[in-house]
Design an enzyme around this catalytic site. Structure first.
Site, PDB file in Angstrom:
ATOM      1  N   CYS A 120      45.922 -61.689 -31.790  1.00 46.48           N
ATOM      2  CA  CYS A 120      46.384 -62.811 -30.972  1.00 46.48           C
ATOM      3  C   CYS A 120      46.455 -64.039 -31.858  1.00 46.48           C
ATOM      4  CB  CYS A 120      45.436 -63.047 -29.796  1.00 46.48           C
ATOM      5  SG  CYS A 120      46.166 -64.101 -28.514  1.00 46.48           S
ATOM      6  N   CYS A 122      45.758 -67.276 -30.550  1.00 37.35           N
ATOM      7  CA  CYS A 122      45.127 -68.440 -29.907  1.00 37.35           C
ATOM      8  C   CYS A 122      43.984 -69.069 -30.708  1.00 37.35           C
ATOM      9  CB  CYS A 122      44.686 -68.123 -28.488  1.00 37.35           C
ATOM     10  SG  CYS A 122      43.468 -66.814 -28.379  1.00 37.35           S
ATOM     11  N   LYS A 195      45.961 -57.760 -18.361  1.00 37.71           N
ATOM     12  CA  LYS A 195      45.035 -58.865 -18.642  1.00 37.71           C
ATOM     13  C   LYS A 195      45.347 -60.014 -17.703  1.00 37.71           C
ATOM     14  CE  LYS A 195      43.563 -62.079 -22.249  1.00 37.71           C
ATOM     15  NZ  LYS A 195      43.491 -62.355 -23.683  1.00 37.71           N
ATOM     16  N   ARG A 217      47.095 -70.384 -19.297  1.00 41.11           N
ATOM     17  CA  ARG A 217      47.758 -69.177 -19.797  1.00 41.11           C
ATOM     18  C   ARG A 217      48.515 -68.433 -18.693  1.00 41.11           C
ATOM     19  NH1 ARG A 217      45.445 -69.696 -24.622  1.00 41.11           N
ATOM     20  NH2 ARG A 217      43.258 -69.232 -25.095  1.00 41.11           N
ATOM     21  N   LYS A 248      41.388 -56.008 -17.961  1.00 46.94           N
ATOM     22  CA  LYS A 248      40.502 -57.119 -18.324  1.00 46.94           C
ATOM     23  C   LYS A 248      40.725 -58.294 -17.391  1.00 46.94           C
ATOM     24  CE  LYS A 248      39.946 -60.418 -22.024  1.00 46.94           C
ATOM     25  NZ  LYS A 248      40.482 -60.958 -23.226  1.00 46.94           N
ATOM     26  N   SER A 274      33.224 -62.382 -21.288  1.00 49.66           N
ATOM     27  CA  SER A 274      32.125 -63.308 -21.535  1.00 49.66           C
ATOM     28  C   SER A 274      31.528 -63.906 -20.258  1.00 49.66           C
ATOM     29  CB  SER A 274      32.606 -64.428 -22.458  1.00 49.66           C
ATOM     30  OG  SER A 274      33.746 -65.069 -21.919  1.00 49.66           O
ATOM     31  N   TYR A 313      29.487 -57.198 -24.226  1.00 49.39           N
ATOM     32  CA  TYR A 313      28.482 -57.890 -25.044  1.00 49.39           C
ATOM     33  C   TYR A 313      27.094 -57.314 -24.805  1.00 49.39           C
ATOM     34  CZ  TYR A 313      32.507 -60.908 -25.400  1.00 49.39           C
ATOM     35  OH  TYR A 313      33.787 -61.351 -25.606  1.00 49.39           O
TER      36      TYR A 313
HETATM   37  C1  PBG Z   1      42.431 -63.966 -26.791  1.00 49.01           C
HETATM   38  C2  PBG Z   1      41.323 -63.360 -26.024  1.00 49.01           C
HETATM   39  C3  PBG Z   1      40.545 -63.908 -24.991  1.00 49.01           C
HETATM   40  C4  PBG Z   1      39.553 -62.974 -24.699  1.00 49.01           C
HETATM   41  C5  PBG Z   1      39.782 -61.881 -25.521  1.00 49.01           C
HETATM   42  N1  PBG Z   1      40.879 -62.116 -26.313  1.00 49.01           N
HETATM   43  C6  PBG Z   1      40.590 -65.246 -24.357  1.00 49.01           C
HETATM   44  C7  PBG Z   1      41.760 -65.648 -23.580  1.00 49.01           C
HETATM   45  O1  PBG Z   1      42.673 -64.881 -23.300  1.00 49.01           O
HETATM   46  O2  PBG Z   1      41.771 -66.833 -23.267  1.00 49.01           O
HETATM   47  C8  PBG Z   1      38.440 -63.152 -23.702  1.00 49.01           C
HETATM   48  C9  PBG Z   1      37.226 -62.325 -23.936  1.00 49.01           C
HETATM   49  C10 PBG Z   1      36.016 -62.751 -23.178  1.00 49.01           C
HETATM   50  O3  PBG Z   1      36.031 -63.661 -22.320  1.00 49.01           O
HETATM   51  O4  PBG Z   1      34.960 -62.153 -23.432  1.00 49.01           O
HETATM   52  N2  PBG Z   1      43.653 -64.013 -26.218  1.00 49.01           N
END
Ligand code: PBG
Length: 330
Positions: A120, A122, A195, A217, A248, A274, A313
């Protein structure tokens, strides 16, 4: 043949009986550990927003990978922190990125451990979006080339699996073609297929320094209210060449996991993100529920819903517990 001939409690009388008839069992093999790698040397720095998680420099992530492998966990998923951000996110596809160097170092030290990398932009763009901006909007097609370059850099460094998390249309096809053209035909793709634009990513964005500077996003990640798009997203990614697909977040999307499991014949991953992780930690810290029991219950739920692979995690803690249980040591 109802009560009193039938008594459901007969199968629950003892720990042994419950273990015997339990349908779903967690194992260390189910898990993938997300790891955050950063520039620098000799860094193992606790992440403020995520209990028990660290930023590791490449030299220090190797010892972590060894302890993960020793627990019987088959895979890690690498996220990188940028040394340098710019409008394009060009460090993402640099061979010198922390992710590329970590992938190489881990494969050298632990060849059997599967190394997955998050693909990615970001964490590398100065605006924090997952793709390139054009007139303030994320430009899908221009982003595809850069994602493909990033995946090739990771694979060349040693990644076994590349995992695009950007949610651009067509990225799996672009990545598959670029990998094959580079002769990397054995590198697998795990697509973050379904996602959702979720508030549960909050702690991660602090950890990865990847929060969007402006806006959100929602023009690329999915609407949480929209279940039918999830099945189309997954079908399209499989069609484009995804070897494995992901749903996800996990816990708030168990219905999506179950539908995907019933519908598709590829390995299905779930990402316990997370915010889900920190919710359990925060509740336990306040004495509201038991950390270990709650952790195991959430992981069981995700597996029961249909996940073959669980990115979490909690992986190391959970693996240590289920390994002890499997050895009959409670
Ligand atoms: C990057 C990405 C994200 C996560 C995994 N890859 C953040 C997002 O999309 O903003 C989130 C993982 C997590 O919250 O543990 N695009």
């Amino acid at each position: 043949m109802g009560f009193p001939y039938t008594r459901m409690r007969r199968l629950r009388v003892s720990a042994g009986m419950r273990r015997l008839v339990s349908g779903v069992r967690l194992s260390a093999s189910d898990f993938v550990v997300p790891l955050f790698v950063c520039p620098g040397t000799n860094v193992k720095e606790p992440i403020a927003s995520m209990a028990g998680c660290y930023h590791f420099s490449v030299d220090r992530v190797v010892e972590e990978a060894k302890s993960i492998a020793a627990l019987g966990i088959p895979a890690v998923l690498l996220f990188g922190l940028a040394e340098h951000k710019d409008a394009l996110g060009s460090e993402a596809w640099s061979d010198g990125s922390a992710v590329c160097r970590a992938a190489a170092a881990i494969k050298r030290a632990e060849p059997e451990l599967v190394v997955m990398t998050d693909v990615c932009l970001c964490a590398y763009t100065d605006h924090g979006h997952c793709g390139l901006l054009k007139d303030g909007r994320v430009d899908n097609d221009a982003t595809l080339e850069k994602l493909a370059e990033t995946a090739v850099a990771h694979a060349r460094a040693g990644a076994d699996v590349v995992a695009p998390s950007d949610m651009m249309d067509g990225r799996v096809l672009w990545i598959r073609r670029a990998l094959d053209e580079a002769g990397l035909t054995e590198t697998a793709i795990l697509s973050y297929a379904a996602k959702f634009a979720s508030a549960f990513y909050g702690p991660f964005r602090d950890a990865a320094g990847s929060a969007p500077g402006q806006g959100d996003r929602k023009s690329y990640q999915m609407d949480p209210a929209c279940a039918h798009q999830a099945m189309r997203e997954i079908a399209l990614d499989i069609d484009e060449g995804a070897d494995m697909v992901m749903v996800k977040p996990a816990l708030a999307y168990l219905d999506i996991l179950r539908q995907a499991k019933d519908r598709f014949d590829v390995p299905l991953a779930a990402y316990q993100v997370s915010g889900e992780y920190m919710m359990v930690h925060a509740a336990a810290e306040r004495g509201l529920c038991d950390l270990r029991q709650t952790m195991l219950e959430t992981l069981l739920a995700v597996k029961r819903a249909g996940a073959d692979v669980i990115i979490t995690y909690f992986a190391k803690d959970a693996a240590a517990i289920v390994n002890r249980l499997a050895a009959g040591k409670g």
